[in-house]
Design an enzyme around this catalytic site. Structure first.
Site, PDB file in Angstrom:
ATOM      1  N   SER A  59       0.874  -1.163   0.000  1.00 40.99           N
ATOM      2  CA  SER A  59       0.000   0.000   0.000  1.00 40.99           C
ATOM      3  C   SER A  59       0.923   1.228   0.000  1.00 40.99           C
ATOM      4  O   SER A  59       1.936   1.241  -0.685  1.00 40.99           O
ATOM      5  CB  SER A  59      -0.944  -0.021   1.204  1.00 40.99           C
ATOM      6  OG  SER A  59      -1.800   1.107   1.183  1.00 40.99           O
ATOM      7  N   LYS A 117      -4.558   2.823  -3.156  1.00 38.63           N
ATOM      8  CA  LYS A 117      -3.789   2.366  -1.994  1.00 38.63           C
ATOM      9  C   LYS A 117      -4.676   2.187  -0.757  1.00 38.63           C
ATOM     10  O   LYS A 117      -4.392   1.341   0.099  1.00 38.63           O
ATOM     11  CB  LYS A 117      -2.641   3.336  -1.717  1.00 38.63           C
ATOM     12  CG  LYS A 117      -1.578   3.348  -2.822  1.00 38.63           C
ATOM     13  CD  LYS A 117      -0.999   1.962  -3.065  1.00 38.63           C
ATOM     14  CE  LYS A 117       0.108   1.966  -4.108  1.00 38.63           C
ATOM     15  NZ  LYS A 117       0.695   0.623  -4.296  1.00 38.63           N
ATOM     16  N   TYR A 161      -4.461   7.315  -7.356  1.00 36.54           N
ATOM     17  CA  TYR A 161      -3.421   6.604  -6.606  1.00 36.54           C
ATOM     18  C   TYR A 161      -3.839   6.436  -5.154  1.00 36.54           C
ATOM     19  O   TYR A 161      -3.717   5.354  -4.571  1.00 36.54           O
ATOM     20  CB  TYR A 161      -2.104   7.379  -6.692  1.00 36.54           C
ATOM     21  CG  TYR A 161      -0.940   6.673  -6.033  1.00 36.54           C
ATOM     22  CD1 TYR A 161      -0.246   5.678  -6.711  1.00 36.54           C
ATOM     23  CD2 TYR A 161      -0.540   7.005  -4.739  1.00 36.54           C
ATOM     24  CE1 TYR A 161       0.826   5.027  -6.103  1.00 36.54           C
ATOM     25  CE2 TYR A 161       0.519   6.358  -4.137  1.00 36.54           C
ATOM     26  CZ  TYR A 161       1.200   5.370  -4.825  1.00 36.54           C
ATOM     27  OH  TYR A 161       2.254   4.717  -4.220  1.00 36.54           O
TER      28      TYR A 161
END
Length: 252
Positions: free
Chosen positions: A143, A161, A157
């Site tokens: 992550s 994550k 993004y």
């Protein structure tokens, strides 16, 4: 981070499958290893490719004891209103779906394996309640610190994550009683080609947010530091650890 982790696993005596969409880079990594290994070209957004990766690993080595799912892309920078839909899909495809597919096929293989204890003597004299009775496998997902808080101008993004943490915790709960542990690491800025690309996309006034001064320790991380964390999470040192995320962020 994947390369550094493969090197560290090899130093610990593991045989390694180096899987990458960039086959040449994977071959370079293989050349750094001290133990037997193979290269597999894989596109983590495609189920058939991921399944073939797992099949190749088992055909060569018989089982999969540990896996580090770290394929990722940083995406382009834009506020949500200006962010192209196709770019969101691309980032989510690699960073989130890619992790999900890797887990799907890695776990399916691990469920077929007998549990093992890598260091039986270490646990032989412990009470039954504490004894580590062996695991079928241990998986670590990559992550990010961006999975723990907002990341302006990079919603895709950030979303991907956060998704990795949700997938990690869910998999950990689903397979805890099967002897499969699933955890995640959440790195801050780490000296990788991805960070270099990300810096180039940032406006000059924001580049300090990825530099040494942003972290209380006064530097960014080395990939080898992430590798140590991954290997620890996969080891007998933490048999009660599953569904966790380890923030490695230099004090941020």
């Amino acid at each position: 981070m994947g390369r550094a982790t493969a090197v560290r696993f090899a130093e610990l005596g593991y045989s390694c499958v180096v899987a990458d969409i960039d086959e040449q880079s994977a071959k370079e990594t293989l050349g750094m290893l001290q133990t037997p290994g193979i290269v597999v070209q894989v596109d983590v957004t495609m189920a058939t490719s991921v399944e073939a990766m797992v099949t190749a690993a088992v055909k060569r080595f018989g089982r999969i004891d540990c896996a580090f799912n770290c394929a990722g892309t940083e995406g382009n920078l834009a506020k949500i209103a200006d962010h192209p839909e196709e770019e969101f899909d691309r980032v989510m495809g690699v960073n989130a779906k890619g992790v999900w597919l890797c887990l799907k096929y890695e776990i399916a293989q691990m469920l077929q394996q007998e549990p093992v204890v890598s260091d039986p003597a270490r646990w032989a004299d412990k009470p039954d309640v504490c004894r580590f009775r062996g695991q079928r496998g241990s998986i670590v997902n990559a992550s990010s610190r961006a999975g723990l808080g907002p990341m302006p101008n990079n919603s895709a993004y950030c979303a991907s994550k956060w998704a990795v943490l949700g997938i990690t915790e869910t998999a950990a709960v689903e397979y805890a009683k099967d002897g499969i542990r699933v955890n995640a690491i959440c790195p801050a800025a780490t000296a990788t080609p991805m960070l270099d690309r990300f810096k180039e996309k940032l406006p000059p006034d924001l580049r300090g947010s990825t530099g040494p001064g942003f972290h209380p320790v006064g530097r960014i991380a080395a990939p080898e530091e992430m590798a140590e964390a991954v290997c620890w999470l996969c080891s007998d040192a933490c048999p009660f650890t599953t569904g966790e995320h380890l923030k490695i962020s230099g004090g941020v």
